[in-house]
Design a protein around this motif. Structure first.
Motif, PDB file in Angstrom:
ATOM      1  N   ALA A   1     -14.949 -47.599  22.556  1.00  0.00           N
ATOM      2  CA  ALA A   1     -16.360 -47.295  22.204  1.00  0.00           C
ATOM      3  C   ALA A   1     -16.419 -45.774  21.801  1.00  0.00           C
ATOM      4  O   ALA A   1     -15.610 -45.048  22.566  1.00  0.00           O
ATOM      5  CB  ALA A   1     -17.518 -47.531  23.521  1.00  0.00           C
ATOM      6  N   TYR A   2     -17.102 -45.170  20.866  1.00  0.00           N
ATOM      7  CA  TYR A   2     -17.211 -43.774  20.325  1.00  0.00           C
ATOM      8  C   TYR A   2     -16.053 -43.068  19.946  1.00  0.00           C
ATOM      9  O   TYR A   2     -15.756 -41.932  19.814  1.00  0.00           O
ATOM     10  CB  TYR A   2     -18.064 -43.107  21.482  1.00  0.00           C
TER      11      TYR A   2
ATOM     12  N   ILE B   1      -6.986 -47.369  20.912  1.00  0.00           N
ATOM     13  CA  ILE B   1      -7.580 -45.918  21.059  1.00  0.00           C
ATOM     14  C   ILE B   1      -8.526 -46.060  21.996  1.00  0.00           C
ATOM     15  O   ILE B   1      -9.416 -46.931  21.964  1.00  0.00           O
ATOM     16  CB  ILE B   1      -8.104 -45.821  19.484  1.00  0.00           C
ATOM     17  N   GLY B   2      -8.429 -45.315  23.106  1.00  0.00           N
ATOM     18  CA  GLY B   2      -9.423 -45.172  24.083  1.00  0.00           C
ATOM     19  C   GLY B   2     -10.851 -44.917  23.775  1.00  0.00           C
ATOM     20  O   GLY B   2     -10.932 -44.184  22.700  1.00  0.00           O
ATOM     21  N   ALA B   3     -11.737 -45.164  24.542  1.00  0.00           N
ATOM     22  CA  ALA B   3     -13.107 -44.906  24.477  1.00  0.00           C
ATOM     23  C   ALA B   3     -13.351 -43.434  24.166  1.00  0.00           C
ATOM     24  O   ALA B   3     -12.485 -42.492  24.899  1.00  0.00           O
ATOM     25  CB  ALA B   3     -13.916 -45.351  25.558  1.00  0.00           C
ATOM     26  N   LEU B   4     -14.263 -42.702  23.656  1.00  0.00           N
ATOM     27  CA  LEU B   4     -14.558 -41.313  23.368  1.00  0.00           C
ATOM     28  C   LEU B   4     -13.042 -40.515  22.952  1.00  0.00           C
ATOM     29  O   LEU B   4     -13.337 -39.543  22.931  1.00  0.00           O
ATOM     30  CB  LEU B   4     -15.027 -40.838  24.728  1.00  0.00           C
ATOM     31  N   SER B   5     -12.208 -41.250  22.397  1.00  0.00           N
ATOM     32  CA  SER B   5     -11.152 -40.283  22.062  1.00  0.00           C
ATOM     33  C   SER B   5     -11.416 -39.926  20.714  1.00  0.00           C
ATOM     34  O   SER B   5     -12.259 -40.277  19.692  1.00  0.00           O
ATOM     35  CB  SER B   5      -9.787 -41.330  21.837  1.00  0.00           C
ATOM     36  N   VAL B   6     -10.820 -38.696  20.342  1.00  0.00           N
ATOM     37  CA  VAL B   6     -10.768 -38.091  18.964  1.00  0.00           C
ATOM     38  C   VAL B   6      -9.486 -37.986  18.541  1.00  0.00           C
ATOM     39  O   VAL B   6      -8.339 -37.121  18.836  1.00  0.00           O
ATOM     40  CB  VAL B   6     -11.425 -36.795  19.109  1.00  0.00           C
TER      41      VAL B   6
ATOM     42  N   VAL C   1      -0.320 -41.734  14.699  1.00  0.00           N
ATOM     43  CA  VAL C   1       0.001 -42.659  15.765  1.00  0.00           C
ATOM     44  C   VAL C   1       0.782 -43.721  15.579  1.00  0.00           C
ATOM     45  O   VAL C   1       0.751 -44.645  14.686  1.00  0.00           O
ATOM     46  CB  VAL C   1      -1.321 -43.173  16.604  1.00  0.00           C
ATOM     47  N   PRO C   2       2.000 -43.595  16.375  1.00  0.00           N
ATOM     48  CA  PRO C   2       3.136 -44.619  15.970  1.00  0.00           C
ATOM     49  C   PRO C   2       2.669 -46.097  16.344  1.00  0.00           C
ATOM     50  O   PRO C   2       1.786 -46.168  17.276  1.00  0.00           O
ATOM     51  CB  PRO C   2       4.403 -44.252  16.748  1.00  0.00           C
ATOM     52  N   ASP C   3       3.341 -46.927  15.771  1.00  0.00           N
ATOM     53  CA  ASP C   3       3.223 -48.252  16.235  1.00  0.00           C
ATOM     54  C   ASP C   3       3.238 -48.534  18.014  1.00  0.00           C
ATOM     55  O   ASP C   3       4.048 -48.096  18.689  1.00  0.00           O
ATOM     56  CB  ASP C   3       4.292 -49.215  15.667  1.00  0.00           C
ATOM     57  N   GLY C   4       2.410 -49.510  18.359  1.00  0.00           N
ATOM     58  CA  GLY C   4       2.689 -49.919  19.853  1.00  0.00           C
ATOM     59  C   GLY C   4       2.206 -48.889  20.772  1.00  0.00           C
ATOM     60  O   GLY C   4       2.358 -48.987  21.979  1.00  0.00           O
ATOM     61  N   SER C   5       1.235 -47.867  20.485  1.00  0.00           N
ATOM     62  CA  SER C   5       1.230 -46.672  21.327  1.00  0.00           C
ATOM     63  C   SER C   5      -0.382 -46.790  21.866  1.00  0.00           C
ATOM     64  O   SER C   5      -1.284 -47.766  21.179  1.00  0.00           O
ATOM     65  CB  SER C   5       1.014 -45.413  20.530  1.00  0.00           C
ATOM     66  N   THR C   6      -0.544 -46.369  22.963  1.00  0.00           N
ATOM     67  CA  THR C   6      -2.202 -46.397  23.348  1.00  0.00           C
ATOM     68  C   THR C   6      -2.413 -44.681  23.375  1.00  0.00           C
ATOM     69  O   THR C   6      -1.465 -44.156  23.806  1.00  0.00           O
ATOM     70  CB  THR C   6      -2.429 -46.702  24.814  1.00  0.00           C
ATOM     71  N   VAL C   7      -3.678 -44.410  22.949  1.00  0.00           N
ATOM     72  CA  VAL C   7      -3.976 -42.873  22.808  1.00  0.00           C
ATOM     73  C   VAL C   7      -5.263 -42.762  23.429  1.00  0.00           C
ATOM     74  O   VAL C   7      -6.053 -43.668  23.242  1.00  0.00           O
ATOM     75  CB  VAL C   7      -4.069 -42.576  21.695  1.00  0.00           C
ATOM     76  N   CYS C   8      -5.338 -41.466  24.027  1.00  0.00           N
ATOM     77  CA  CYS C   8      -6.891 -41.487  24.603  1.00  0.00           C
ATOM     78  C   CYS C   8      -6.948 -39.724  24.783  1.00  0.00           C
ATOM     79  O   CYS C   8      -6.059 -39.222  24.835  1.00  0.00           O
ATOM     80  CB  CYS C   8      -7.024 -41.924  25.827  1.00  0.00           C
TER      81      CYS C   8
ATOM     82  N   ALA D   1      -6.903 -36.763  21.008  1.00  0.00           N
ATOM     83  CA  ALA D   1      -6.105 -37.905  21.458  1.00  0.00           C
ATOM     84  C   ALA D   1      -4.648 -37.458  21.695  1.00  0.00           C
ATOM     85  O   ALA D   1      -3.983 -36.868  20.731  1.00  0.00           O
ATOM     86  CB  ALA D   1      -6.112 -38.943  20.658  1.00  0.00           C
ATOM     87  N   LYS D   2      -3.878 -37.918  22.736  1.00  0.00           N
ATOM     88  CA  LYS D   2      -2.788 -37.739  22.907  1.00  0.00           C
ATOM     89  C   LYS D   2      -2.058 -39.228  23.115  1.00  0.00           C
ATOM     90  O   LYS D   2      -2.780 -40.218  23.959  1.00  0.00           O
ATOM     91  CB  LYS D   2      -2.212 -36.947  24.239  1.00  0.00           C
TER      92      LYS D   2
END
Length: 182
Positions: free
Chosen positions: A133-134, A149-154, A159-166, A170-171
């Motif tokens: 969200a957002y 991509i986590g909520a409220l992330s910019v 972003v490489p394949d298979g990643s989670t960012v927030c 965003a990192k």
């Protein structure tokens, strides 16, 4: 590719979109209306030039703006989106008209996919990307396949394949191999 083949592709993507929704989504999921109108706009672009096409384009834009106001979802017909698009919790979703989004992506409320500055390029999104969200994805960046991509992330960088960012900005917090990164 012929116009007939392109129209068939649009119809196939639309059927794939519908499979991502529960039965009778028209009654429960207002976001399916925005997706169906988006696919209709792409289908209209495949028509032969003529009076019928120009009339349908005018109808498309009129209803597009009404739906944009009523649903808060803006997906112009020029956006390249693969099949299986799913929007949960509709509202305040804006996608730049030059964006490119892969197959089986999930959007939640408040997602923006666009440019950082006027006349700037826009993101290219891979397959099976899930937006919290957002989440905001801005600028000429590439988001790989199977990304969360986590909520409220910019998101302002690739972003490489298979990643989670927030985070803001965003990192990467987790990569495909399951290890958490600093």
């Amino acid at each position: 590719m012929s116009l007939l083949d392109t129209r068939k592709q649009v119809c196939c993507k639309w059927k794939y979109d519908l499979k991502k929704y529960p039965n009778f989504p028209w009654l429960k999921e207002p976001s399916i209306i925005a997706i169906s109108w988006f696919r209709y706009g792409q289908w209209v672009d495949c028509l032969q030039n003529g009076i019928l096409k120009s009339f349908q384009i005018k109808i498309y834009w009129f209803i597009f703006h009404l739906l944009e106001i009523m649903l808060g979802i803006s997906i112009p017909k020029s956006v390249q989106v693969g099949g299986g698009l799913r929007i949960y919790h509709f509202g305040n979703i804006f996608i730049h008209n030059k964006a490119n989004i892969g197959n089986e992506c999930i959007l939640r409320q408040g997602v923006t996919i666009g440019n950082r500055y006027n006349n700037d390029d826009v993101p290219s999104i891979g397959d099976r990307v899930e937006f919290g969200a957002y989440a905001q994805v801005l600028g000429k960046i590439v988001i790989g396949n199977d990304v969360k991509i986590g909520a409220l992330s910019v998101v302002l960088s690739d972003v490489p394949d298979g990643s989670t960012v927030c985070g803001v900005p965003a990192k990467i917090k987790k990569h495909r191999n399951g290890h958490c990164l600093p």
